[in-house]
Write a protein that holds these residues in place. Structure first.
Motif, short mmCIF file in Angstrom:
data_model
loop_
_atom_site.label_atom_id
_atom_site.label_comp_id
_atom_site.label_asym_id
_atom_site.label_seq_id
_atom_site.Cartn_x
_atom_site.Cartn_y
_atom_site.Cartn_z
N GLY A 204 0.85 -1.31 0.26
CA GLY A 204 0.16 0.15 -0.23
C GLY A 204 0.84 1.27 0.08
O GLY A 204 1.78 1.15 0.04
N PRO A 205 0.11 2.31 -0.47
CA PRO A 205 1.01 3.97 -0.47
C PRO A 205 1.64 3.80 1.13
O PRO A 205 1.39 3.87 2.34
N VAL A 206 3.06 4.70 0.76
CA VAL A 206 3.80 4.77 1.89
C VAL A 206 4.17 6.38 2.55
O VAL A 206 3.49 7.71 0.77
N ARG A 207 4.63 7.37 3.29
CA ARG A 207 4.38 8.79 3.34
C ARG A 207 6.21 8.35 4.67
O ARG A 207 6.99 7.48 4.48
N PHE A 208 6.77 9.44 4.16
CA PHE A 208 7.95 10.23 4.60
C PHE A 208 7.78 11.03 6.31
O PHE A 208 7.40 11.63 5.64
N ARG A 209 8.83 10.15 7.34
CA ARG A 209 9.16 11.16 8.11
C ARG A 209 10.39 10.98 8.73
O ARG A 209 10.96 9.78 8.90
N GLY A 215 3.98 4.04 7.04
CA GLY A 215 2.76 3.60 6.29
C GLY A 215 1.92 1.99 6.76
O GLY A 215 3.21 1.71 7.62
N ASP A 216 0.74 2.16 6.55
CA ASP A 216 0.44 1.11 7.31
C ASP A 216 0.32 -0.51 7.42
O ASP A 216 0.82 -1.28 8.16
N GLY A 217 1.33 -0.62 6.18
CA GLY A 217 1.99 -1.80 5.80
C GLY A 217 3.57 -1.98 6.53
O GLY A 217 4.39 -3.07 6.13
N VAL A 218 4.10 -1.12 6.55
CA VAL A 218 5.59 -0.84 7.12
C VAL A 218 6.59 -1.97 8.00
O VAL A 218 5.18 -1.49 9.24
N ARG A 219 7.06 -2.23 8.12
CA ARG A 219 7.83 -3.00 9.20
C ARG A 219 8.73 -2.07 9.74
O ARG A 219 9.95 -1.46 8.30
N GLU A 220 8.84 -1.67 10.98
CA GLU A 220 9.99 -1.37 11.77
C GLU A 220 10.55 -0.09 10.61
O GLU A 220 9.74 0.73 11.21
N ALA A 221 11.99 -0.13 10.93
CA ALA A 221 12.50 0.44 10.54
C ALA A 221 12.94 0.48 9.49
O ALA A 221 14.18 0.04 8.94
N PRO A 222 12.63 0.50 7.78
CA PRO A 222 13.26 -0.36 6.70
C PRO A 222 14.52 0.55 6.53
O PRO A 222 15.51 -0.17 6.16
N ILE A 223 14.99 2.27 6.04
CA ILE A 223 16.01 2.81 5.64
C ILE A 223 16.83 2.87 7.34
O ILE A 223 17.86 2.02 6.93
N ALA A 224 16.78 2.34 8.12
CA ALA A 224 17.37 2.40 9.04
C ALA A 224 18.50 1.24 9.20
O ALA A 224 19.52 0.88 9.19
N GLY A 225 17.60 0.17 9.01
CA GLY A 225 17.83 -1.01 8.27
C GLY A 225 18.12 -1.53 7.36
O GLY A 225 19.97 -2.21 8.10
N LEU A 248 10.14 0.78 -4.60
CA LEU A 248 8.85 0.73 -4.39
C LEU A 248 7.89 0.40 -5.50
O LEU A 248 8.51 1.25 -7.06
N PRO A 249 6.96 -0.13 -5.82
CA PRO A 249 5.72 -0.28 -6.81
C PRO A 249 5.49 1.15 -6.64
O PRO A 249 5.00 2.32 -6.32
N ASP A 250 5.38 1.59 -8.49
CA ASP A 250 5.01 2.89 -9.32
C ASP A 250 3.21 3.72 -8.18
O ASP A 250 3.21 4.39 -8.07
N ASP A 251 2.62 2.08 -7.67
CA ASP A 251 1.14 3.04 -7.38
C ASP A 251 1.72 3.50 -5.86
O ASP A 251 0.39 3.99 -6.03
N ASP A 252 2.79 2.89 -4.78
CA ASP A 252 2.92 3.05 -3.29
C ASP A 252 3.23 4.61 -2.90
O ASP A 252 3.36 4.73 -2.45
#
Length: 309
Positions: A204-209, A215-225, A248-252
């Motif tokens: 699903g769609p993601v945001r940045f902070r 985002g709803d489906g984001v696990r933990e901290a992907p960039i930090a990992g 990420l997929p284009d739609d997200d």
């Protein structure tokens, strides 16, 4: 939108069973249009999903094709495959990027193991990629397949960049932690720099902070990992990564390229799948280009050090 193991089916978006008759399906479509229309306070993204769902199952011929499905992937990566389950290899003779390792291999193996356990030891698993079976599996099992497919899609894109690029897939990055799951999806070396690349599908769609993907489906901290695993490989090989890329997929994603600036000292960009080749050719702001003898030295150090997950 509907081609991810984590996404809802067209029937789920319309709020009906897959066995619904044509009239029930039509009524559900009209109801969902009213519920989701932006002019009546609905969500524009969901409104578009409803329209796309109707395109897939609203007409008998389209519905029959959708119900037959095409599976969720071939059992192994093929760099020349335009779709997940290729009928044959293409005759493309263009020079390709140097590629090492098996993209998505670790997660595909894990997916098949868990799928067999979920179906049951006594049951026959004729097609582990059957769409109906995949969509009924537990979320953590579907996520493994979604991530494997994402890695394979990235590998095909990088492979098309040509012989000036070298890529290592599924690179082990556990370091002292000993975590068997710790890996970098791809390490890409090219004229624009040395990158650690994470291929994801959060469903699903993601945001940045604050330099992170949320985002709803984001696990933990992907960039930090990703950055932590890049440091493990950098120390072992004696190299320095220029930047990190999350694909990420284009739609997200709202924008095809979002540069987050430096995160823990490393330039980071989040890009849509269709924009990845542009970013790898152009480079990420703040990442130093690599060429000549330095490129050869970095490639040699990585080749001597990299282990695969």
């Amino acid at each position: 939108m509907f081609d991810s193991p984590l996404s809802a089916s067209a029937y789920e978006v319309l709020g009906v069973e897959a066995s619904a008759d044509d009239e029930t399906l039509r009524r559900a479509y009209r109801l969902r249009l009213r519920q989701t229309h932006p002019d009546t306070g609905g969500d524009a993204a969901v409104f578009i999903q409803v329209q796309r769902a109707w395109e897939l199952v609203g007409e008998p011929a389209a519905r029959a094709a959708y119900d037959r499905g095409h599976g969720f992937g071939a059992p192994a990566f093929s760099p020349d495959a335009p779709v997940w389950r290729p009928a044959r290899a293409t005759a493309d003779t263009r020079p390709r990027a140097r590629s090492h390792g098996q993209p998505g291999g670790w997660r595909r193996e894990r997916y098949l193991t868990l799928m067999r356990e979920w179906v049951g030891r006594g049951a026959t698993l004729e097609d582990p990629y059957d769409p109906a079976l995949v969509r009924s599996a537990p979320h953590h099992v579907r996520r493994l397949l979604a991530d494997a497919l994402a890695e394979e899609a990235t590998a095909r894109i990088v492979g098309d960049l040509g012989m000036g690029y070298t890529v290592w897939h599924d690179v082990e990055a556990s370091g002292r932690s000993g975590d068997p799951d710790a890996k970098i999806d791809h390490i890409v070396l090219g004229p624009s720099g040395l990158y650690g690349v994470l291929s994801e599908d959060f469903g699903g769609p993601v945001r940045f902070r604050r330099g992170e993907v949320i985002g709803d489906g984001v696990r933990e901290a992907p960039i930090a990992g990703l950055l932590a695993r890049m440091r493990v490989v950098a120390r072992a090989a004696g190299v320095r990564f220029g930047g990190a890329i999350v694909v990420l997929p284009d739609d997200d994603v709202d924008q095809p390229i979002t540069e987050l600036g430096k995160v823990r000292g490393t330039p980071v960009a989040v890009v849509s799948r269709s924009a990845l080749s542009t970013v790898l050719r152009r480079g990420v702001t703040g990442v130093r280009a690599v060429g000549g003898n330095e490129s050869f030295d970095v490639r040699t150090r990585l080749q001597q050090t990299v282990r695969f997950a």
